[in-house]
Write a protein that holds these residues in place. Structure first.
Motif, mmCIF file in Angstrom:
data_model
loop_
_atom_site.group_PDB
_atom_site.id
_atom_site.type_symbol
_atom_site.label_atom_id
_atom_site.label_comp_id
_atom_site.label_asym_id
_atom_site.label_seq_id
_atom_site.Cartn_x
_atom_site.Cartn_y
_atom_site.Cartn_z
ATOM 1 N N VAL A 128 -7.556 0.246 -4.709
ATOM 2 C CA VAL A 128 -8.259 -0.721 -3.873
ATOM 3 C C VAL A 128 -9.042 -1.735 -4.702
ATOM 4 C CG1 VAL A 128 -10.055 -0.995 -2.112
ATOM 5 C CG2 VAL A 128 -8.456 0.929 -1.971
ATOM 6 N N ALA A 129 -9.756 -1.257 -5.719
ATOM 7 C CA ALA A 129 -10.724 -2.102 -6.413
ATOM 8 C C ALA A 129 -10.096 -3.264 -7.184
ATOM 9 C CB ALA A 129 -11.570 -1.243 -7.365
ATOM 10 N N HIS A 130 -8.933 -3.041 -7.795
ATOM 11 C CA HIS A 130 -8.337 -4.124 -8.586
ATOM 12 C C HIS A 130 -7.932 -5.326 -7.732
ATOM 13 C CE1 HIS A 130 -8.143 -0.976 -11.718
ATOM 14 N NE2 HIS A 130 -8.236 -1.992 -12.537
ATOM 15 N N PRO A 131 -7.145 -5.144 -6.659
ATOM 16 C CA PRO A 131 -6.836 -6.303 -5.829
ATOM 17 C C PRO A 131 -8.064 -6.821 -5.089
ATOM 18 C CG PRO A 131 -5.960 -4.315 -4.820
ATOM 19 C CD PRO A 131 -6.415 -3.941 -6.206
ATOM 20 N N PHE A 132 -9.032 -5.936 -4.818
ATOM 21 C CA PHE A 132 -10.277 -6.344 -4.156
ATOM 22 C C PHE A 132 -11.015 -7.353 -5.041
ATOM 23 C CE2 PHE A 132 -13.876 -4.295 -1.406
ATOM 24 C CZ PHE A 132 -14.143 -5.537 -0.843
ATOM 25 N N LEU A 349 0.481 -8.124 -11.192
ATOM 26 C CA LEU A 349 0.226 -8.569 -9.821
ATOM 27 C C LEU A 349 0.495 -10.056 -9.598
ATOM 28 C CD1 LEU A 349 -3.126 -6.725 -8.914
ATOM 29 C CD2 LEU A 349 -0.802 -6.084 -8.268
ATOM 30 N N LYS A 350 0.809 -10.773 -10.656
ATOM 31 C CA LYS A 350 0.970 -12.224 -10.535
ATOM 32 C C LYS A 350 2.064 -12.585 -9.529
ATOM 33 C CE LYS A 350 -2.017 -13.594 -13.696
ATOM 34 N NZ LYS A 350 -3.232 -14.312 -13.321
ATOM 35 N N ALA A 359 2.066 -3.535 -4.491
ATOM 36 C CA ALA A 359 2.283 -3.487 -5.941
ATOM 37 C C ALA A 359 1.132 -2.788 -6.645
ATOM 38 C CB ALA A 359 2.447 -4.907 -6.483
ATOM 39 N N SER A 360 -0.087 -3.019 -6.160
ATOM 40 C CA SER A 360 -1.260 -2.389 -6.766
ATOM 41 C C SER A 360 -1.158 -0.872 -6.721
ATOM 42 C CB SER A 360 -2.529 -2.854 -6.032
ATOM 43 O OG SER A 360 -3.666 -2.201 -6.547
ATOM 44 N N SER A 361 -0.647 -0.343 -5.614
ATOM 45 C CA SER A 361 -0.530 1.113 -5.491
ATOM 46 C C SER A 361 0.489 1.665 -6.483
ATOM 47 C CB SER A 361 -0.147 1.502 -4.060
ATOM 48 O OG SER A 361 1.143 1.051 -3.728
ATOM 49 N N PHE A 362 1.583 0.936 -6.715
ATOM 50 C CA PHE A 362 2.602 1.401 -7.667
ATOM 51 C C PHE A 362 2.092 1.328 -9.105
ATOM 52 C CE2 PHE A 362 5.668 0.733 -4.167
ATOM 53 C CZ PHE A 362 6.378 1.916 -4.269
ATOM 54 N N ILE A 363 1.358 0.254 -9.427
ATOM 55 C CA ILE A 363 0.823 0.143 -10.789
ATOM 56 C C ILE A 363 -0.215 1.242 -11.013
ATOM 57 C CG2 ILE A 363 -0.440 -1.316 -12.417
ATOM 58 C CD1 ILE A 363 0.812 -3.743 -11.099
ATOM 59 N N SER A 364 -0.998 1.541 -9.976
ATOM 60 C CA SER A 364 -1.951 2.657 -10.083
ATOM 61 C C SER A 364 -1.224 3.974 -10.302
ATOM 62 C CB SER A 364 -2.815 2.741 -8.823
ATOM 63 O OG SER A 364 -3.685 1.642 -8.731
ATOM 64 N N MET A 365 -0.061 4.131 -9.664
ATOM 65 C CA MET A 365 0.719 5.353 -9.851
ATOM 66 C C MET A 365 1.210 5.495 -11.288
ATOM 67 S SD MET A 365 3.044 5.671 -6.418
ATOM 68 C CE MET A 365 3.991 7.021 -7.142
ATOM 69 N N GLY A 366 1.320 4.369 -11.992
ATOM 70 C CA GLY A 366 1.711 4.426 -13.394
ATOM 71 C C GLY A 366 0.752 5.254 -14.225
#
Length: 412
Positions: A128-132, A349-350, A359-366
């Motif tokens: 949540v925080a990164h795209p926020f 995310l660009k 996309a944020s959720s998938f990158i977090s899953m990384g």
């Protein structure tokens, strides 16, 4: 374009209260992540675990990212950023409170469950925080905003080992199996996080305009966000997930056995090594501050490539066991780590438009890379020695370099 970039504001006045709360989240999960590294060493003593076995601490925390990444993204997409933050804080607090019964029955498996729930909370907060933060201003300054927020994450990573070393390692008695200090510490942490959640529930979030849809930056000029294009057709995003997997893999392994290296190669006591870990995390803070300024004159991907090369060199030096020279190189690994996570995240995310949250959720899953790599380093450390274990992260930095050098590019 450089002139436009100068004019882009860091954020807007209406977002100030919101951004302060969101930035505090970066600090809280920094504390939790590095506290797990102190727990790793503490459990080796109090529960008689090998380095390979103690790596289950990192497995429980980072493994949660694989489970919670997509659900957190879907939750955020349906209910919004604020409720996503509240969910993450609630899980974080619940996991911390479970340390109390786990300590009462002295069960490493129960601790694993508690750590897993904490990890689910951390995964949700990161998702949540990164795209926020990226949404709290112009996309042209999203790299700066995320790196600025990650600076406070670095503060948290310094507080984590300082608190953990003081409460868990400084009073270690040889052969002791007492887990009272663990129980009390995590009960306090759970209470603090719960109070933060209550306070945040009263914050009114201004209407947000998704900067990834409406704004442009150096990589976004004349680039269509391609709403009909499937998420995994965006190659720069796919490579960001891969790079993040290897980045956190190397980071988790390096952090998990830092105290072991200080004890076995430098002759420090566990608590002394734990306090040096504060300096270690301070190097990350220094790198984040310096990196934020360097990104004004050096493209983020180029700086990421330079830092990846730096860590390849540092790992080679650490593995040689050159005394203080190698230990300083170990400290420098965290300096070069500094910008990797947020920069990979931001580049991935660009120009994803409405798919940014997914996309944020998938990158977090990384981040799940951190669940597995400590086992590899732990096994090498048990068999070949802690110093030689630091050869293993080099492959991770090669992948990160390739992403920064070539695969970060947005294609349309």
């Amino acid at each position: 374009m450089s002139e436009l970039k100068v004019k882009a504001a860091f954020t807007e006045k209406k977002f100030l209260v919101t951004i302060i709360f969101v930035i505090s989240l970066f600090m809280f999960w920094g504390i939790a992540i590095t506290m797990a590294d102190v727990l790793n060493k503490h459990f080796q003593h109090t529960m008689s675990l090998s380095k390979f076995q103690s790596a289950f601490v990192q497995f429980a925390v980072f493994g949660a990212y694989a489970v919670m990444g997509i659900p957190a993204g879907l939750f955020m997409k349906r209910f919004g950023y604020k409720k996503g933050v509240l969910l993450g804080l609630s899980l974080f607090a619940a996991g911390a409170f479970l340390f109390v019964p786990a300590a009462n029955i002295s069960s490493f498996a129960f601790f694993g469950i508690a750590l897993f729930i904490v990890g689910c909370g951390l995964s949700t907060l990161e998702t949540v925080a990164h795209p926020f933060v990226a949404s709290l201003g112009d996309q042209r300054t999203s790299d700066l905003r995320i790196n600025f927020a990650q600076t406070f994450n670095a503060v948290g990573t310094m507080l984590g080992p300082a608190i953990g070393s003081y409460f868990l390692l400084s009073n270690n008695v040889e052969g002791s199996t007492d887990l009272t200090s663990v129980k009390i510490l995590y009960a306090v942490i759970g209470t603090v996080i719960l109070l933060v959640a209550v306070a945040f529930s009263f914050v009114k979030i201004p209407a947000l305009i998704d900067p990834h849809v409406t704004a442009v930056d150096e990589n976004a000029v004349n680039v269509d966000t391609a709403p009909d294009k499937k998420l995994f057709d965006h190659k720069h995003f796919v490579w960001a997930v891969i790079a993040q997997f290897f980045n956190v893999a190397a980071q988790a392994g390096t952090w998990a056995f830092f105290i072991n290296y200080g004890h076995e190669k430098m002759g420090f006591t566990d608590s002394e090594a734990g306090y040096y870990m504060v300096v270690f995390m301070g190097m990350m803070l220094t790198g984040r501050i310096l990196g934020t300024f360097l990104m004004r004159v050096i493209a983020p991907n180029k700086l990421l490539a330079i830092f990846a090369i730096g860590n390849i060199l540092m790992c080679v030096i650490v593995a040689q066991s050159f005394g203080w020279v190698s230990f300083v190189a170990l400290l420098m690994i965290n300096f070069f780590f500094s910008i990797m996570f947020p920069t990979i995240f931001s580049l991935g995310l660009k120009n994803l438009g409405a798919r940014t949250q997914q996309a944020s959720s998938f990158i977090s899953m990384g981040v799940v890379g951190g669940a597995f790599f400590p086992f590899i380093m732990g096994a090498v450390a048990d068999s070949a020695g802690i110093a030689h274990a630091y050869y293993t992260p080099i492959i991770c930095y090669i992948v990160i370099f390739m992403f920064a050098y070539k695969f970060y590019k947005v294609k349309h």
